[in-house]
Design a protein around this motif. Sequence first.
Motif, PDB file in Angstrom:
ATOM      1  N   LEU A  10       0.836  -1.201   0.000  1.00 35.10           N
ATOM      2  CA  LEU A  10       0.000   0.000   0.000  1.00 35.10           C
ATOM      3  C   LEU A  10       0.870   1.249   0.000  1.00 35.10           C
ATOM      4  CD1 LEU A  10      -2.809   1.319   0.229  1.00 35.10           C
ATOM      5  CD2 LEU A  10      -2.560   1.147   2.717  1.00 35.10           C
ATOM      6  N   GLU A  11       1.920   1.251   0.806  1.00 34.19           N
ATOM      7  CA  GLU A  11       2.787   2.435   0.889  1.00 34.19           C
ATOM      8  C   GLU A  11       3.530   2.686  -0.423  1.00 34.19           C
ATOM      9  OE1 GLU A  11       2.648   4.709   3.299  1.00 34.19           O
ATOM     10  OE2 GLU A  11       1.057   3.428   4.069  1.00 34.19           O
ATOM     11  N   ALA A  12       3.974   1.618  -1.102  1.00 37.41           N
ATOM     12  CA  ALA A  12       4.658   1.788  -2.385  1.00 37.41           C
ATOM     13  C   ALA A  12       3.715   2.377  -3.430  1.00 37.41           C
ATOM     14  CB  ALA A  12       5.229   0.451  -2.868  1.00 37.41           C
ATOM     15  N   VAL A  13       2.484   1.890  -3.444  1.00 41.66           N
ATOM     16  CA  VAL A  13       1.502   2.414  -4.393  1.00 41.66           C
ATOM     17  C   VAL A  13       1.196   3.871  -4.058  1.00 41.66           C
ATOM     18  CG1 VAL A  13      -0.837   2.185  -5.311  1.00 41.66           C
ATOM     19  CG2 VAL A  13       0.533   0.141  -4.879  1.00 41.66           C
ATOM     20  N   LYS A  14       1.042   4.176  -2.785  1.00 39.93           N
ATOM     21  CA  LYS A  14       0.771   5.554  -2.379  1.00 39.93           C
ATOM     22  C   LYS A  14       1.925   6.478  -2.771  1.00 39.93           C
ATOM     23  CE  LYS A  14      -1.196   6.392   1.587  1.00 39.93           C
ATOM     24  NZ  LYS A  14      -1.589   6.321   3.010  1.00 39.93           N
ATOM     25  N   ARG A  15       3.163   6.001  -2.660  1.00 41.24           N
ATOM     26  CA  ARG A  15       4.309   6.814  -3.099  1.00 41.24           C
ATOM     27  C   ARG A  15       4.216   7.092  -4.591  1.00 41.24           C
ATOM     28  NH1 ARG A  15       6.971   3.619   0.503  1.00 41.24           N
ATOM     29  NH2 ARG A  15       7.742   2.205  -1.088  1.00 41.24           N
ATOM     30  N   LYS A  16       3.864   6.072  -5.376  1.00 36.01           N
ATOM     31  CA  LYS A  16       3.719   6.244  -6.825  1.00 36.01           C
ATOM     32  C   LYS A  16       2.636   7.277  -7.133  1.00 36.01           C
ATOM     33  CE  LYS A  16       4.034   5.338 -11.252  1.00 36.01           C
ATOM     34  NZ  LYS A  16       5.196   5.751 -12.021  1.00 36.01           N
ATOM     35  N   LEU A  17       1.578   7.263  -6.343  1.00 38.26           N
ATOM     36  CA  LEU A  17       0.462   8.182  -6.555  1.00 38.26           C
ATOM     37  C   LEU A  17       0.704   9.540  -5.895  1.00 38.26           C
ATOM     38  CD1 LEU A  17      -2.483   5.689  -5.927  1.00 38.26           C
ATOM     39  CD2 LEU A  17      -1.365   6.271  -8.093  1.00 38.26           C
ATOM     40  N   ARG A  18       1.824   9.671  -5.200  1.00 37.39           N
ATOM     41  CA  ARG A  18       2.187  10.896  -4.477  1.00 37.39           C
ATOM     42  C   ARG A  18       1.152  11.274  -3.413  1.00 37.39           C
ATOM     43  NH1 ARG A  18       6.828  11.924  -6.734  1.00 37.39           N
ATOM     44  NH2 ARG A  18       7.142  12.118  -8.943  1.00 37.39           N
ATOM     45  N   ILE A  19       0.651  10.249  -2.740  1.00 39.05           N
ATOM     46  CA  ILE A  19      -0.279  10.442  -1.631  1.00 39.05           C
ATOM     47  C   ILE A  19       0.543  10.435  -0.351  1.00 39.05           C
ATOM     48  CG2 ILE A  19      -2.228   9.483  -0.352  1.00 39.05           C
ATOM     49  CD1 ILE A  19      -3.125   8.180  -3.009  1.00 39.05           C
ATOM     50  N   THR A  20       0.561  11.560   0.350  1.00 35.87           N
ATOM     51  CA  THR A  20       1.411  11.694   1.527  1.00 35.87           C
ATOM     52  C   THR A  20       0.631  11.610   2.839  1.00 35.87           C
ATOM     53  OG1 THR A  20       1.207  14.098   1.421  1.00 35.87           O
ATOM     54  CG2 THR A  20       3.095  13.094   0.284  1.00 35.87           C
ATOM     55  N   TYR A  21      -0.657  11.389   2.760  1.00 37.28           N
ATOM     56  CA  TYR A  21      -1.491  11.323   3.952  1.00 37.28           C
ATOM     57  C   TYR A  21      -2.112   9.935   4.042  1.00 37.28           C
ATOM     58  CZ  TYR A  21      -5.036  11.975   0.368  1.00 37.28           C
ATOM     59  OH  TYR A  21      -5.796  11.834  -0.755  1.00 37.28           O
ATOM     60  N   SER A  22      -2.736   9.682   5.178  1.00 34.90           N
ATOM     61  CA  SER A  22      -3.379   8.389   5.343  1.00 34.90           C
ATOM     62  C   SER A  22      -4.759   8.592   5.955  1.00 34.90           C
ATOM     63  CB  SER A  22      -2.536   7.497   6.250  1.00 34.90           C
ATOM     64  OG  SER A  22      -3.084   6.208   6.305  1.00 34.90           O
ATOM     65  N   ASP A  23      -5.758   8.074   5.276  1.00 35.52           N
ATOM     66  CA  ASP A  23      -7.095   7.994   5.854  1.00 35.52           C
ATOM     67  C   ASP A  23      -7.732   6.710   5.334  1.00 35.52           C
ATOM     68  OD1 ASP A  23      -8.909   8.490   3.520  1.00 35.52           O
ATOM     69  OD2 ASP A  23      -8.018  10.493   3.556  1.00 35.52           O
ATOM     70  N   ALA A  24      -8.703   6.233   6.051  1.00 34.56           N
ATOM     71  CA  ALA A  24      -9.282   4.920   5.756  1.00 34.56           C
ATOM     72  C   ALA A  24      -9.873   4.851   4.358  1.00 34.56           C
ATOM     73  CB  ALA A  24     -10.335   4.571   6.805  1.00 34.56           C
ATOM     74  N   GLU A  25     -10.574   5.872   3.925  1.00 35.72           N
ATOM     75  CA  GLU A  25     -11.216   5.845   2.612  1.00 35.72           C
ATOM     76  C   GLU A  25     -10.194   5.827   1.481  1.00 35.72           C
ATOM     77  OE1 GLU A  25     -14.170   8.647  -0.038  1.00 35.72           O
ATOM     78  OE2 GLU A  25     -14.426   8.648   2.152  1.00 35.72           O
ATOM     79  N   THR A  26      -9.172   6.661   1.587  1.00 36.47           N
ATOM     80  CA  THR A  26      -8.129   6.694   0.556  1.00 36.47           C
ATOM     81  C   THR A  26      -7.369   5.376   0.525  1.00 36.47           C
ATOM     82  OG1 THR A  26      -7.901   9.082   0.773  1.00 36.47           O
ATOM     83  CG2 THR A  26      -6.068   7.908  -0.249  1.00 36.47           C
ATOM     84  N   ASP A  27      -6.982   4.894   1.704  1.00 38.90           N
ATOM     85  CA  ASP A  27      -6.245   3.624   1.761  1.00 38.90           C
ATOM     86  C   ASP A  27      -7.067   2.482   1.173  1.00 38.90           C
ATOM     87  OD1 ASP A  27      -4.225   5.050   2.956  1.00 38.90           O
ATOM     88  OD2 ASP A  27      -4.458   4.138   4.938  1.00 38.90           O
ATOM     89  N   ALA A  28      -8.368   2.470   1.436  1.00 36.15           N
ATOM     90  CA  ALA A  28      -9.230   1.416   0.892  1.00 36.15           C
ATOM     91  C   ALA A  28      -9.290   1.509  -0.626  1.00 36.15           C
ATOM     92  CB  ALA A  28     -10.636   1.519   1.479  1.00 36.15           C
ATOM     93  N   ARG A  29      -9.401   2.719  -1.168  1.00 36.70           N
ATOM     94  CA  ARG A  29      -9.456   2.880  -2.629  1.00 36.70           C
ATOM     95  C   ARG A  29      -8.132   2.450  -3.260  1.00 36.70           C
ATOM     96  NH1 ARG A  29      -9.297   7.654  -6.668  1.00 36.70           N
ATOM     97  NH2 ARG A  29     -10.017   6.565  -8.528  1.00 36.70           N
ATOM     98  N   VAL A  30      -7.026   2.856  -2.666  1.00 37.34           N
ATOM     99  CA  VAL A  30      -5.710   2.476  -3.205  1.00 37.34           C
ATOM    100  C   VAL A  30      -5.558   0.966  -3.164  1.00 37.34           C
ATOM    101  CG1 VAL A  30      -3.212   2.613  -2.814  1.00 37.34           C
ATOM    102  CG2 VAL A  30      -4.614   4.679  -2.661  1.00 37.34           C
ATOM    103  N   ARG A  31      -5.948   0.336  -2.058  1.00 37.67           N
ATOM    104  CA  ARG A  31      -5.844  -1.121  -1.928  1.00 37.67           C
ATOM    105  C   ARG A  31      -6.705  -1.823  -2.986  1.00 37.67           C
ATOM    106  NH1 ARG A  31      -6.587  -1.223   3.041  1.00 37.67           N
ATOM    107  NH2 ARG A  31      -4.419  -1.340   3.662  1.00 37.67           N
TER     108      ARG A  31
END
Length: 110
Positions: A10-31
């Motif tokens: 999840l963190e690697a994908v978030k880095r690729k997407l340049r997402i620097t924050y964490s919230d349940a809804e965003t993490d669920a969508r990325v996952r």
Amino acid sequence: MAGEENATSLEAVKRKLRITYSDAETDARVREIAEQAEGELRFALGIPDDQNPFEKPGAESGLLLNLCFYEWNDAGDEFWSNYEGKVAQCREKWTVMAFAKENEGDDVVQ
């Protein structure tokens, strides 16, 4: 996403997407995007279920991260045309590996 420890966590994908924050809804969508993308690539490349090339840096994990990027930006259709050559190369590699595995131990002389 087979495991959270691997290169496509999840963190690697978030880095690729340049997402620097964490919230349940965003993490669920990325996952969800990452899991769907992995399934699509497994099918397109012919990767067997017992193999996980997404665990380490390489063409497959790069394709996965890029497909996630495209899907995040609602442009998944464009990924397939833009990465057609790389997808074909990886598919050929997995086809050859499957053929070699099927024919292990065969004495093929030509």
